[in-house]
Design a protein around this motif. Structure first.
Motif, short mmCIF file in Angstrom:
data_model
loop_
_atom_site.label_atom_id
_atom_site.label_comp_id
_atom_site.label_asym_id
_atom_site.label_seq_id
_atom_site.Cartn_x
_atom_site.Cartn_y
_atom_site.Cartn_z
N LEU A 33 0.82 -1.21 0.00
CA LEU A 33 0.00 0.00 0.00
C LEU A 33 0.86 1.26 0.00
CD1 LEU A 33 -2.75 -1.07 2.57
CD2 LEU A 33 -2.91 -1.05 0.07
N PHE A 34 2.03 1.17 0.62
CA PHE A 34 2.91 2.34 0.69
C PHE A 34 3.59 2.61 -0.65
CE2 PHE A 34 2.91 0.65 5.09
CZ PHE A 34 2.36 1.76 5.73
N PHE A 35 3.56 1.63 -1.57
CA PHE A 35 4.22 1.78 -2.86
C PHE A 35 3.24 2.07 -3.99
CE2 PHE A 35 7.43 -0.23 -0.36
CZ PHE A 35 8.64 0.20 -0.89
N ILE A 36 2.02 2.38 -3.62
CA ILE A 36 1.01 2.72 -4.63
C ILE A 36 0.62 4.18 -4.45
CG2 ILE A 36 -1.31 2.27 -5.49
CD1 ILE A 36 -1.03 -0.60 -4.49
N ASP A 37 0.90 4.97 -5.48
CA ASP A 37 0.54 6.38 -5.46
C ASP A 37 0.04 6.76 -6.85
OD1 ASP A 37 0.83 9.08 -3.85
OD2 ASP A 37 1.59 9.47 -5.87
N ILE A 38 -1.23 7.08 -6.95
CA ILE A 38 -1.85 7.35 -8.23
C ILE A 38 -1.19 8.53 -8.95
CG2 ILE A 38 -4.00 7.93 -9.41
CD1 ILE A 38 -3.88 5.12 -8.19
N ALA A 39 -0.90 9.59 -8.19
CA ALA A 39 -0.28 10.76 -8.82
C ALA A 39 1.06 10.41 -9.45
CB ALA A 39 -0.11 11.87 -7.78
#
Length: 274
Positions: A33-39
């Motif tokens: 979860l910490f490695f998912i960033d939409i931007a």
């Protein structure tokens, strides 16, 4: 004849597994979860696509799916079978003349071999045949390089857009130092865009381009053997001499295997005669 190249998907999956292992070993399954960033994803993927669209015409971009598909297939270039094909053609040409090969090559699937043999049947000089067929090889290399250049450029652009995203994230973070709640999201953009850009380049674009470059080299080598075989048939070389000449293109392992197969055939022939 083409067949699936299992090593391309294996390489892609293995790369993803290694990345996943690093994440899990450091933070467990929840660490994803910490490695998912939409931007960050939008900046890298969108920026890479924008860069490619700016760098290449629309027709070239339309061919990209076909180019990528080539990396998942491999050509069955069996040099030993190819050599035997030319030995057979040479034997028939010496017995019945070059015109007799016109019916023989109907069973040959390779268009490059057919073209060369038809040129020989038409009485074209060996030097001219060599020039014509080498020109086709050069044209093939040019076509392949155009598709491969898109992947190579993608390998350059993706990390650059990762750095751009990093700069965007740092600027946003510096502008909001007085707001602790915004530091985390902005830092994520700053760090993850660099990660995404590097992954996209080193897991996808660059390995794909390298695979296609290797395939082109192999195809050029194979076609060079064909040219030598066609010229040998056209000039009426002795089939045994032609076989020895073309066998020089085989690797040491392939030559040793060919020698062992020949010994086995001779032993089998002696046994049958007995």
């Amino acid at each position: 004849m083409k067949k699936s190249d299992i090593f391309t998907p294996i390489g892609l999956v293995l790369g993803i597994i290694m990345i996943s292992f690093g994440i899990i070993s450091g933070g467990g399954a929840s660490g994803f979860l910490f490695f998912i960033d939409i931007a960050s994803i939008v900046i890298v993927i969108g920026g890479t696509i924008a860069g490619l669209l700016t760098s290449f015409p629309l027709n070239a971009m339309k061919s990209l799916p076909k180019v990528i598909k080539q990396a998942f297939s491999v050509d069955n270039h069996d040099l030993r079978t190819l050599i035997q094909t030319f030995v057979t053609l040479s034997e028939k040409a010496r017995r019945e003349g070059l015109l007799a090969l016109e019916a023989e090559i109907e069973n040959v699937e390779d268009k490059f071999i057919k073209k060369g043999v038809l040129l020989a049947i038409d009485g074209i000089e060996p030097d001219v045949i060599n020039d014509i067929m080498n020109a086709e090889i050069i044209a093939m290399e040019e076509r392949h390089s155009k598709g491969r250049n898109i992947l190579e450029k993608g390998g350059e652009i993706a990390p650059s857009w990762g750095m751009i995203g990093t700069l965007v994230g740092l600027v946003l973070m510096l502008q909001n130092l007085d707001d602790p709640a915004s530091l985390g999201p902005n830092m994520a953009i700053a760090i993850l865009t660099t990660l995404y850009g590097s992954l996209l380049a080193n897991v996808f674009f660059i390995p794909m381009a390298n695979k296609l470059a290797l395939k082109t080299e192999q195809e050029v080598f194979y076609k060079q053997v064909i040219i030598e075989g066609v010229i040998g048939v056209q000039s009426g070389q002795n089939p045994k001499v032609l076989e020895e000449k073309l066998s020089a293109f085989l690797s040491d392992e392939e030559q040793a295997k060919a020698g062992n197969d020949e010994v086995l055939e001779q032993e089998e022939l002696v046994t049958n005669e007995a």
